[in-house]
Motif scaffolding. Structure first.
Motif, PDB file in Angstrom:
ATOM      1  N   LEU A   1       0.370  -3.393  -9.867  1.00 43.61           N
ATOM      2  CA  LEU A   1       0.105  -3.429  -8.426  1.00 43.61           C
ATOM      3  C   LEU A   1       1.425  -3.407  -7.648  1.00 43.61           C
ATOM      4  CD1 LEU A   1      -2.645  -6.220  -8.447  1.00 43.61           C
ATOM      5  CD2 LEU A   1      -2.964  -3.762  -8.624  1.00 43.61           C
TER       6      LEU A   1
ATOM      7  N   LEU B   1       1.893  -3.031  -3.678  1.00 46.60           N
ATOM      8  CA  LEU B   1       0.556  -3.107  -3.089  1.00 46.60           C
ATOM      9  C   LEU B   1       0.586  -3.844  -1.761  1.00 46.60           C
ATOM     10  CD1 LEU B   1      -2.579  -2.716  -3.597  1.00 46.60           C
ATOM     11  CD2 LEU B   1      -2.539  -5.059  -4.502  1.00 46.60           C
TER      12      LEU B   1
ATOM     13  N   ALA C   1       5.012  -6.364  -3.825  1.00 48.34           N
ATOM     14  CA  ALA C   1       3.681  -6.328  -3.210  1.00 48.34           C
ATOM     15  C   ALA C   1       3.649  -7.237  -1.988  1.00 48.34           C
ATOM     16  CB  ALA C   1       2.639  -6.765  -4.218  1.00 48.34           C
TER      17      ALA C   1
END
Length: 773
Positions: free
Chosen positions: A133, A136, A158
């Protein structure tokens, strides 16, 4: 199904083809600006994505099917709950209109790099690969509770935002690799309770924000590698690692943990196989290590712990196998280590701790297997180590402790296996060290102790070697060593004690294995009490700078050396020494010396005339006659072979006694003194007999006896007649042979009476001399 696919857009059909080939479909523009108007060429429906992932794909030769989409917008809800996905899939810089649902799904590797999602629900997800991720942007809850990922979880850079709730939830999740959160930004709670991370947890450069709540909740987490938070990690809210297990180390230098007046970093019950380092970090709120077990070191070098009025550090029951190092640590609030066990070194060199209304540092019952360093340490508030056991050295050199009008340093019952070194330290308040034991030296040379009442209370202290309070030691307030035991030496050379009108030094029942030195510019303003004390060697006391009473009542020593003329009384009542050295120029003024009960075997200087020692003795009898000081001086003189001076002292004793007798009994004393010196000058009896005989002979040679019928009168000899009168028991025949007229006969009777009186005086004096000596 064919009918549905006919409604697919060109991009969706293109994606279908790319999946079989494993190719990436890229439709990104200059970015994924939320204000950008997405057109059909960049939009994919979530239901199409679901169909692409769930439909079996026959791989082309040399190809591995996968879904890879970049720069697209995903409309609708991507619902993959309980789905079994056999192809890996990844989205790069894509925009999802609705949360992603991966609840209980089974899949391989998942990439959501640089994507924007309103949330993701992936509880109980099983992924045979990694969950990536990176970059993200999640504006809702990212939920991976009970997830099993065989590879790493990557959240590098992220941004997870759910300010009113949980931003990231990974409770009981299992990650077969690392959890990479370097550079992550979260708003809301981050949860890792019970999570199992096989590799490292990397929080380098991360920022976790949840004011008033938990920034990171990792209670009971298991992390097989390191927890790293380099590069300016910043947490606003509580960071909790309670009961967590860390396979290697926690490394968080230059980090910031900020939770106001609540727990900033809570690690109670944590188990760390390696070290725990928050060096050069700032913690605003409480740092909790209660019951923690650290296999390496606890590193707090250059760290700032701030929780004014509360607990800045709580380490009750902490176990650290590699030591604890807080060099140059700065603490505002209480720092506690109750019952901790530090296997190696404990060091707070150069540290500063301030908690003015309570305990600045408290380590009651703590065990330190190595040395404990508090050199150049500064504390405002009480520093406590009662019942602690330090097997090495306790170093307090140049430390400064401030807790005015109260106990500043509380060390009751402490056991130190080597030395306590506190030279040049300053204590504003009381140093309290009752019932402590120091196996080596206790060094307070050049230390400065100041308190309105008790400044140093060391009653029942045991020091194996030397208690060194010399070379500039200064104590303002009472210094108490009552009941203390010092194995070798107590040195107060050059010390200054100030407590005017009260006890400057109270050392009743002090026991010293060798010497007590309070000389060489020793100064005391107040009473010095060494009553009773015992020193196997010498007590050397310079009294010229003592302006109060020096009380040595019942003291015991081999040698007592008193130098300098004192400004107050010296009490030697019932003291016992082998050698007493007290020069005439050092004698106190009359009525300022009490020698009652003093015993000694030798006086120095021994060559001093006995008359001088009698002057010294009379100075020591301020309240009247006491027989023992005279008897002691006489015994000493007789022991060294000076019988003549011994008799002079005993005669002086009788004359002193006579001055305090009733008037009616004094004549008899005068007579004994005049006749035989109370039996101590027996030769006087012969002199008086000679005087009486000569007087009788001269008188009776001028007298003629009365005529007698017996012819024996012709044998009369005046010299023999006078001698016969002086022999009241024996007779040589002269008294019975002749008689004189009444006047001469009266003279004969007077001579006889004088001989009887002289005989009785001699007998009484000799009896007294023999029975008392």
């Amino acid at each position: 199904m064919a009918t549905a696919r006919q409604r697919w857009t060109q991009l969706e059909r293109r994606l279908w083809t790319a999946v079989r080939r494993g190719d990436e479909v890229e439709v990104r523009s200059d970015g994924t600006d939320p204000t950008h108007i997405w057109g059909p060429t960049r939009t994919v429906r979530a239901e199409v994505i679901r169909e692409l992932l769930l439909t079996p794909h026959t791989p082309l030769p040399g190809r591995v099917p996968s879904l890879q989409l970049s720069g697209a917008r995903i409309t609708g809800a991507l619902d993959l709950e309980h789905a079994r996905i056999d192809v890996p899939f990844g989205f790069d810089e894509c925009w999802f209109d609705e949360p992603i649902n991966l609840y209980a799904a089974r899949t391989r590797t998942i990439y959501l790099q640089g994507c924007r999602i309103p949330g993701m629900y992936a509880e109980e997800l099983r992924a045979d690969g990694e969950l990536n991720l990176r970059g993200l942007l999640c504006t809702g809850r990212l939920d991976v509770d009970n997830t099993h990922i065989s590879g790493p979880l990557t959240l590098t850079n992220a941004q997870l935002s759910n300010p009113e709730g949980v931003a990231l939830s990974a409770d009981s999740a299992e990650f077969g690799g690392e959890m990479l959160c370097n550079g992550v930004r979260t708003r809301g709670e981050t949860r890792l309770a019970g999570a199992h991370i096989k590799g490292n947890l990397d929080l380098t450069g991360a920022s976790l924000t949840n004011p008033g709540g938990d920034a990171l909740w990792a209670d009971s987490a298991q992390i097989g590698g390191d927890v790293t938070a380099f590069g300016g990690f910043h947490a606003v809210g509580r960071t909790c690692l309670s009961d967590a297990t860390i396979g290697r180390s926690i490394l968080a230098p230059n980090a910031i943990f900020d939770n106001g007046d609540g727990p900033a970093l809570q690690c109670d019950g944590i188990r760390v196989a390696g070290s725990l380092s928050v060096s050069a970090s700032t913690l605003i709120g409480e740092f909790v290590l209660t019951g923690a077990q650290i296999g390496g070191s606890v590193l707090l070098r250059d760290t700032v712990l701030s929780n004014p009025g509360g607990y800045a550090f709580s380490g009750q029951g902490l176990r650290s196998a590699g030591g604890m190092f807080g060099t140059d640590l700065q603490v505002a609030g209480a720092f506690t280590l109750f019952g901790a066990h530090i296997t190696a070194t404990l060091s707070f060199s150069g540290a500063t701790m301030a908690n003015p209304d309570g305990n600045a540092f408290a380590a009651d019952g703590t065990v330190v297997e190595g040395n404990a360093f508090f050199d150049d340490f500064s504390a405002t508030g009480q520093v406590r180590l009662p019942g602690a056991h330090i097997r090495g050295q306790l170093n307090l050199e140049r430390a400064a402790f401030g807790n005015a009008a109260s106990i500043a340093v509380f060390l009751d019952g402490i056991i130190v296996g080597k030395d306590i070194v506190a030279g040049h330290c300053r204590i504003d308040g009381e140093l309290h060290i009752i019932n402590a034991r120091v196996e080596g030296d206790l060094v307070l040379s050049a230390a400065l102790l100041v308190n309105e009442g008790d400044a140093l209370t060391a009653d029942s202290l045991t020091v194996g070697r030397t208690l060194d309070c010399s070379r500039g030691f200064s104590c303002t307030g009472e210094m108490s060593l009552s009941g203390a035991t010092i194995g070798h030496q107590l040195s107060l050379r050059g010390a200054t004690l100030r407590h005017p009108g009260k006890f400057a030094l109270r050392a009743s029942h002090l026991t010293v294995g060798a010497d007590i030195f309070a000389d060489e510019d020793f100064t005391a303003h107040g009473t010095i009490e060494l009553s009773p004390c015992r020193a196997t060697g010498t007590i050397s006391l310079a009294t010229e700078n003592v302006d109060g009473t020096v009380d040595l009542t019942r003291a015991r020593a081999d040698t007592l050396w008193l130098t300098g003329k004192p400004g107050g009384p010296i009490l030697l009542i019932d003291a016992t020494v082998r050698v007493l050295e007290h020069h005439p120029e050092d004698w106190p003024d009359p009525d300022n010396l009490d020698l009652q009960g003093l015993t000694y075997s030798s006086l120095q200087p021994i060559e001093l005339p006995v008359g001088q020692w009698l002057k010294w003795l009379r100075r020591g009898l301020p309240d009247g006659y006491r027989p023992q000081p005279y008897a002691q001086l006489a015994t000493m003189l007789r022991t060294v072979g000076n019988d003549r001076d011994s008799r002079v002292v005993l005669l002086a004793r009788q004359r002193h006694r006579r001055r305090h007798l009733p008037l009616w009994s004094k004549p008899w004393g005068w007579l004994q003194d005049l006749a035989v010196g109370y039996g101590y000058v027996p030769w006087r009896a012969a002199g008086w007999l000679g005087v009486l005989w000569l007087a009788g002979w001269l008188y009776f040679r001028t007298q003629q006896p009365l005529p007698q019928p017996s012819p024996s009168t012709s044998d009369y000899q005046p010299a023999l007649y006078a001698l016969d009168l002086l022999l009241p028991v024996l007779s040589i025949g002269q008294r019975s042979a002749v008689h004189f007229p009444a006047p001469a006969q009266a003279i004969a009777v007077l001579i006889t009476v004088c001989s009887w009186i002289l005989g009785i005086a001699v007998l009484a004096g000799l009896t007294r001399a023999l029975t008392r000596n």
